[in-house]
Structures are given as C-alpha cells and as structure tokens.
Scaffold this motif. Structure first.
Motif, PDB file in Angstrom:
ATOM      1  N   PRO A   1       0.865  -1.180   0.000  1.00  0.00           N
ATOM      2  CA  PRO A   1       0.000   0.000   0.000  1.00  0.00           C
ATOM      3  C   PRO A   1       0.907   1.237   0.000  1.00  0.00           C
ATOM      4  N   ASP A   2       0.533   2.251  -0.754  1.00  0.00           N
ATOM      5  CA  ASP A   2       1.369   3.442  -0.885  1.00  0.00           C
ATOM      6  C   ASP A   2       1.704   4.014   0.484  1.00  0.00           C
ATOM      7  N   GLY A   3       2.993   4.232   0.711  1.00  0.00           N
ATOM      8  CA  GLY A   3       3.462   4.801   1.972  1.00  0.00           C
ATOM      9  C   GLY A   3       3.746   3.785   3.054  1.00  0.00           C
ATOM     10  N   GLU A   4       3.372   2.517   2.860  1.00  0.00           N
ATOM     11  CA  GLU A   4       3.609   1.523   3.904  1.00  0.00           C
ATOM     12  C   GLU A   4       5.092   1.191   4.048  1.00  0.00           C
ATOM     13  N   PHE A   5       5.821   1.200   2.944  1.00  0.00           N
ATOM     14  CA  PHE A   5       7.264   0.987   3.004  1.00  0.00           C
ATOM     15  C   PHE A   5       7.919   2.359   3.067  1.00  0.00           C
ATOM     16  N   ARG A   6       8.714   2.584   4.087  1.00  0.00           N
ATOM     17  CA  ARG A   6       9.342   3.890   4.265  1.00  0.00           C
ATOM     18  C   ARG A   6      10.588   3.997   3.388  1.00  0.00           C
ATOM     19  N   THR A   7      10.598   4.997   2.545  1.00  0.00           N
ATOM     20  CA  THR A   7      11.750   5.258   1.694  1.00  0.00           C
ATOM     21  C   THR A   7      12.566   6.388   2.302  1.00  0.00           C
ATOM     22  N   GLY A   8      13.818   6.486   1.861  1.00  0.00           N
ATOM     23  CA  GLY A   8      14.684   7.530   2.415  1.00  0.00           C
ATOM     24  C   GLY A   8      15.795   7.892   1.453  1.00  0.00           C
ATOM     25  N   ASP A   9      16.872   8.433   2.005  1.00  0.00           N
ATOM     26  CA  ASP A   9      17.997   8.906   1.202  1.00  0.00           C
ATOM     27  C   ASP A   9      18.699   7.784   0.439  1.00  0.00           C
ATOM     28  N   SER A  10      18.506   6.549   0.851  1.00  0.00           N
ATOM     29  CA  SER A  10      19.170   5.433   0.166  1.00  0.00           C
ATOM     30  C   SER A  10      18.310   4.854  -0.951  1.00  0.00           C
ATOM     31  N   ASP A  11      17.207   5.523  -1.295  1.00  0.00           N
ATOM     32  CA  ASP A  11      16.290   5.057  -2.337  1.00  0.00           C
ATOM     33  C   ASP A  11      16.165   6.081  -3.458  1.00  0.00           C
ATOM     34  N   VAL A  12      15.845   5.581  -4.660  1.00  0.00           N
ATOM     35  CA  VAL A  12      15.647   6.416  -5.838  1.00  0.00           C
ATOM     36  C   VAL A  12      14.232   6.177  -6.349  1.00  0.00           C
ATOM     37  N   LEU A  13      13.490   7.253  -6.626  1.00  0.00           N
ATOM     38  CA  LEU A  13      12.183   7.118  -7.266  1.00  0.00           C
ATOM     39  C   LEU A  13      12.431   6.999  -8.767  1.00  0.00           C
ATOM     40  N   LEU A  14      12.213   5.795  -9.311  1.00  0.00           N
ATOM     41  CA  LEU A  14      12.487   5.549 -10.725  1.00  0.00           C
ATOM     42  C   LEU A  14      11.362   6.006 -11.634  1.00  0.00           C
ATOM     43  N   ALA A  15      10.128   5.797 -11.200  1.00  0.00           N
ATOM     44  CA  ALA A  15       9.003   6.085 -12.095  1.00  0.00           C
ATOM     45  C   ALA A  15       7.719   6.200 -11.295  1.00  0.00           C
ATOM     46  N   SER A  16       6.775   6.895 -11.903  1.00  0.00           N
ATOM     47  CA  SER A  16       5.388   6.890 -11.451  1.00  0.00           C
ATOM     48  C   SER A  16       4.614   6.250 -12.592  1.00  0.00           C
ATOM     49  N   LEU A  17       4.266   4.991 -12.401  1.00  0.00           N
ATOM     50  CA  LEU A  17       3.680   4.179 -13.462  1.00  0.00           C
ATOM     51  C   LEU A  17       2.181   4.422 -13.583  1.00  0.00           C
ATOM     52  N   ALA A  18       1.758   4.838 -14.758  1.00  0.00           N
ATOM     53  CA  ALA A  18       0.335   5.038 -15.024  1.00  0.00           C
ATOM     54  C   ALA A  18      -0.297   3.686 -15.347  1.00  0.00           C
ATOM     55  N   VAL A  19      -1.435   3.428 -14.721  1.00  0.00           N
ATOM     56  CA  VAL A  19      -2.185   2.195 -14.962  1.00  0.00           C
ATOM     57  C   VAL A  19      -3.574   2.609 -15.406  1.00  0.00           C
TER      58      VAL A  19
END
Length: 112
Positions: A39-57
């Motif tokens: 679910p969106d936001g359930e996994f906490r991302t931070g400085d060690s992560d990269v947002l690769l894409a926002s996938l349209a469905v």
C-alpha cells in the motif's frame, strides 16, 4: 520503465482491495531482489532510495510509484525495466503473494 498487460491488470485488482500502491526493490537477498508491492506509503523510503518512475495504470486514478535502493539502481541503470507477473509465490510481504503469482523485473539493454 513499463508494465506488461498482466502486471497492469494485477495492479488494478490489488488497487481495488488495498487502495493506492507503491513498489520497492531493495536488491537484498532472496525476495529482496524482486519488486515488492505495498500500500502506498507503507514501506518507508529515504535517502538510500531512488524514485524511478510513477507508473500510469489505465483505470487507476493515481500512478504507482516505483522505488529502488541506490545500490540496486547502480546495477540496473543501463537497462529498460519492465514489471511483469509470473506464476508462483514470492515474498509474503508483497501484496500479490496470496494470488499465487509474483511480480518480477525483466530488462532490456538501452543504448549508451
């Protein structure tokens, strides 16, 4: 980055049950190298992560954000990533696990 039709269909079904979704691919051992759906936001991302894409469905109002650890991104950065679905169980933490399928990444080399 893109979705196969099978992955898009599964995301539509999961969205109906769980609400907005996200992916994270950590590159850890075992299932950590597979994309995990939460679910969106359930996994906490931070400085060690990269947002690769926002996938349209199609049929889903909000895009599905796809995050990857920086170390994993360094390995995959020269490829076109494709989110697909295959039969079989993946991690119990990923939302598709009860469906008897699992997400996986396919890739194609891109020109440099």
């Amino acid at each position: 980055m893109e979705l196969t039709p099978a992955a898009a269909e599964l995301l539509r079904r999961l969205r109906q049950v769980h609400g907005p979704l996200m992916f994270h691919q950590s590159g850890g051992c075992c299932d950590g190298s597979a994309p995990m759906c939460y679910p969106d936001g359930e996994f906490r991302t931070g400085d060690s992560d990269v947002l690769l894409a926002s996938l349209a469905v199609d049929g889903v109002a909000e895009p599905v954000r796809f995050w990857m650890s920086k170390s994993q991104y360094a390995v995959w950065s020269h490829t076109r990533l494709i989110v697909d679905v295959v039969e079989g169980r993946g991690s119990g933490f990923s939302l598709e696990a009860p469906e008897g399928v699992r997400f996986l990444i396919r890739s194609r080399l891109v020109g440099t």
